[in-house]
Design a protein around this motif. Sequence first.
Motif, PDB file in Angstrom:
ATOM      1  N   VAL A  38       0.828  -1.217   0.000  1.00  0.00           N
ATOM      2  CA  VAL A  38       0.000   0.000   0.000  1.00  0.00           C
ATOM      3  C   VAL A  38       0.868   1.276   0.000  1.00  0.00           C
ATOM      4  O   VAL A  38       0.422   2.332  -0.458  1.00  0.00           O
ATOM      5  CB  VAL A  38      -1.015  -0.024   1.175  1.00  0.00           C
ATOM      6  N   ASP A  63       0.915   2.689  -3.323  1.00  0.00           N
ATOM      7  CA  ASP A  63      -0.302   3.411  -3.697  1.00  0.00           C
ATOM      8  C   ASP A  63      -0.344   4.774  -3.018  1.00  0.00           C
ATOM      9  O   ASP A  63      -0.827   5.753  -3.583  1.00  0.00           O
ATOM     10  CB  ASP A  63      -1.537   2.591  -3.302  1.00  0.00           C
ATOM     11  N   TRP A 101      -6.009  -0.719   0.091  1.00  0.00           N
ATOM     12  CA  TRP A 101      -5.889  -1.236   1.465  1.00  0.00           C
ATOM     13  C   TRP A 101      -6.747  -2.495   1.623  1.00  0.00           C
ATOM     14  O   TRP A 101      -6.283  -3.522   2.137  1.00  0.00           O
ATOM     15  CB  TRP A 101      -6.334  -0.144   2.453  1.00  0.00           C
ATOM     16  N   SER A 114       3.265  -5.732  -4.411  1.00  0.00           N
ATOM     17  CA  SER A 114       2.003  -6.148  -3.793  1.00  0.00           C
ATOM     18  C   SER A 114       2.013  -7.625  -3.415  1.00  0.00           C
ATOM     19  O   SER A 114       1.033  -8.120  -2.861  1.00  0.00           O
ATOM     20  CB  SER A 114       0.846  -5.872  -4.750  1.00  0.00           C
TER      21      SER A 114
END
Lengths: 422, 302
Positions: free
Chosen positions: A389, A392, A417, B267
Amino acid sequence: MIRKPLLAACLIGALALTTACSSSDSSGGGESTLTYLTFETPSLTSTFWNDSIASAQQQAPGVKINRITSPNTDRDAYAKQLQASGQFPDLLQSITPANFVGAGLLQPYDQTWVNANFLLPEGNALKGKVYIPPTNSQVIPQVFYNKELFTRAGVQPPKTWAEFLAVCDKLKAAGVNPIELGGADPFAAGMPLVGIISADVLGKNPNWLQDRYAGKVKFTDDNVVTAVDKYRTLVGNGYFDKGALGVKYADSITRFTGGKSAMYPMGSWFLGSVPKETADNFGVFPWPTDDGSLVIPFTVGGSMAISAKSRDIPGATKFAQAWSLDPKNLKALIEGDGAFPMLKDKTLDDYGVTVTQVFKDSYRYVTDENTKVSSISWATNDDALPPGVNNDFYAASQALFTSSDVKGELTKLDKAWDTATK
Amino acid sequence: MTRTSRARRRGGVRRENRGLFAIAAVAFGLYVCFLVLPLLLSLRSSFTNENPLRATSSFVGLDNYREAVGDTQLRASLVFTLILAVGVTVAANAVGVLFAMMLNRTTLSYRVMRTVAFLPQVLSGVIVGFVWQTILTQDGLLNHVLQRLGLIDEPFAWLGSPNAALFSIGVVVAWILTGFTTVVYLAALQNIPLELHDMAALDGVNRRQRFTRVIWPMIAPGTTISVTISLITVLKLYDVIAVLTGGGPANSTQSTALYIVQLAFTSDRFGYASSVAMVLLLLSAVIALSVTNVLRRREVNL
C-alpha cells in the motif's frame, strides 16, 4: 576426445556454482557463513558496511558474513525477490518486518535483551514481538529551512498552518521557490502528504491506523479529505516548483542546499546531507498543525532482522546483537545518516560524534515531551501500512500534484488497502 | 549400399553430426528450462492466489482473470503500452528508413556513421535510461540548452507530467530502436538490384517516385521484420521506463510489464501477476501475428 573433459569441466563448474550459492553453510571449523542483505546510500557507503561488519564480527567469533547489497534502496523488494528464488538472506538490514512476518520468515529478538538495551523497547514491535532492534529513530518529515532566504523574505519559522501559508506567500512574493519537492521519486513526492496526514489525522487520533485495520475509519472520511485538501492548497497556490515531479530526490537535496528553495520537508536523515560548511544557515521546525500543537511523526528502527530459516540462528543473533549495540556503528549512522540514537543510558557525547546545531535542534523533538505519532507509510511496527500500500500512497501523492480529485485518490487508497488485507 | 548410408542406418546420424545433435539437445534443454517451463509454471500460478509471503496458496479458478477484466490500472497500463508501441514503431521505422537511405554508401566515413547509428541498440536499457535521465531531468542538459538558446523561460518537466513523460519515453525508446531499424533497412536496401535503380533513372523518375515505386516496395520484407520486432520490443518494455520514471508520475507511465513486476514484488501477488503476464503474452502474440500477417500479404501483393 576434447568434448568429454569439456563437459566434465562444465558439470564441475555448475556444481561448484550451486555449492557456492547455497547460503548459511556450516564449514568444518565450526564457523558458519551467513548472508547479510545491506544497501548503499551516499552516507552508508560500502566502507561503512565492511567496517561495521568487521567490528561486529569481533564480538561474534565464528561467524563469517557474506554481504549482499540491494541494487537500490528498496531492500524490501529485493528481499522478496531473494525469497522468491530461494535465497532469503540470514540477516536483513532495515527492512519492513510486517512484509515478512506473515510468512514466518523472521526470528524475533529476545525481549529481555531488547528491554535491557533500548529506550523504546516496543518502538517497532509487531504484535508484541521485536524483529528489528530499536537502535535509532527518525522524524519523518521535519521541515528544514534556509535561514538566509527566510531573512530575505522577512519571515520566521511558522508554528501553525495559517502561519505556514503566510510564510509561503511571502517567500513567493520575494521571488523564492517556497517548498522543494523531489517529486520524481515516489517516496520523496509523498513527504508533504506524510506530514499532513500524520499531523492532522494521527495527531488527533494516534490510533487511526489501527482503527483503519479494524475498518472503523477510512481514507475517504471527512477529516482525512480536509487534511489532504491542504496539500492541494500548497500545489494550487504554486508553493512548489511547477516541474517538481521531474526533480529526482538526489537533485532535490542539492537544489535545497544550494539555495534554490526555502523549505524542504524531508525525513531527518537529511541531516546527514547538510553541508558542514554552511550548516548554520539551516534550521528546522516540525510540520505545522492548525493550532500550533507539536505533533512529531516518528519511527523507530535501524538495525537488522534475522531470518527464521537461517541454519545458524544463534550465530546470526550474536552478530546482530553485537552490530546493534556497537557505538561505532551508531556514530556513523548519527553523523552520516542523521539517525537519532535510542540506546539506553547514553547521551550524544558517549558516541564521540560531531554534529551540527541543526542536528541538535532536530534531536530535541525526539527527546522532548510532545505528541509522537507513527509516521504514516514509514512506521515498521503494528502501524505499518499493509504490504504494497506504500506504493499506492506515494502514487496518490504524485497524482494529487496534478489532479484536484482528492476524494477519488483517497477512494483508490481505501480500495488498495482492502485488497491488500483481504 | 555406400558406407555413409550404412553408418546412417547403424547409428541414425553421421558421426560428425553427433556433436551438432549434442548442441541442439543443450539448446532444446535450455529452451525448455528457461522458456517453456517458466511459462507453464506461470500459467499454473495464474489460477492460484500464490503469494510468496504467505505459507499456503490455493486454486482460485478464473478469479484472477475476472479481476483483470475490471482492473482499471491494468487497463491504463495497456493503453499506455499500446500508444507507446504504435508511436515508437512508426517513429523508429520512419527514422530507420531515412537513416538507411542516408547511410547507404560504402566509404569509411559512412561506415563510421553506421556504427554510431547502431550504438544505442547495443547499450543496456538501464544505462540508456540513466543517461537520458540526466538529460531530461528538471536541471538536466536539455533544459539548460533550451534556456541558453532562449527557447524556454523556465525549465520544462520532461518527465514530470503524464503527457510529457509519455513523449519523452517514446523519444528515448525510438532512439534506441532506430539503430536496429536502420541496420535492417540498410540490409534491405542493399538487396535491391542496381539494375532497378538504373532502369528507374532511364525512365526519368524523380526522387519521390523512386522512393515510392522502387525503394519502398523492394524493402517490404525489411519492413515486416523491423515493424514486428519494434512492436514486440515496446510491448514488453520494462528497463528504460523503470529507470527513467519508475512508472510515474502517479503510475501514468506504467507499462504492463512494469505493472506485472509491481504486482509480484511490491504487492506480493504472484498469482495475479502471472495472470496479467498471460494477458500481455496473449495480446503481444495476437498483435505480432496480425501485423506480420498483414505485412507479409503486402510483400506478396507488391
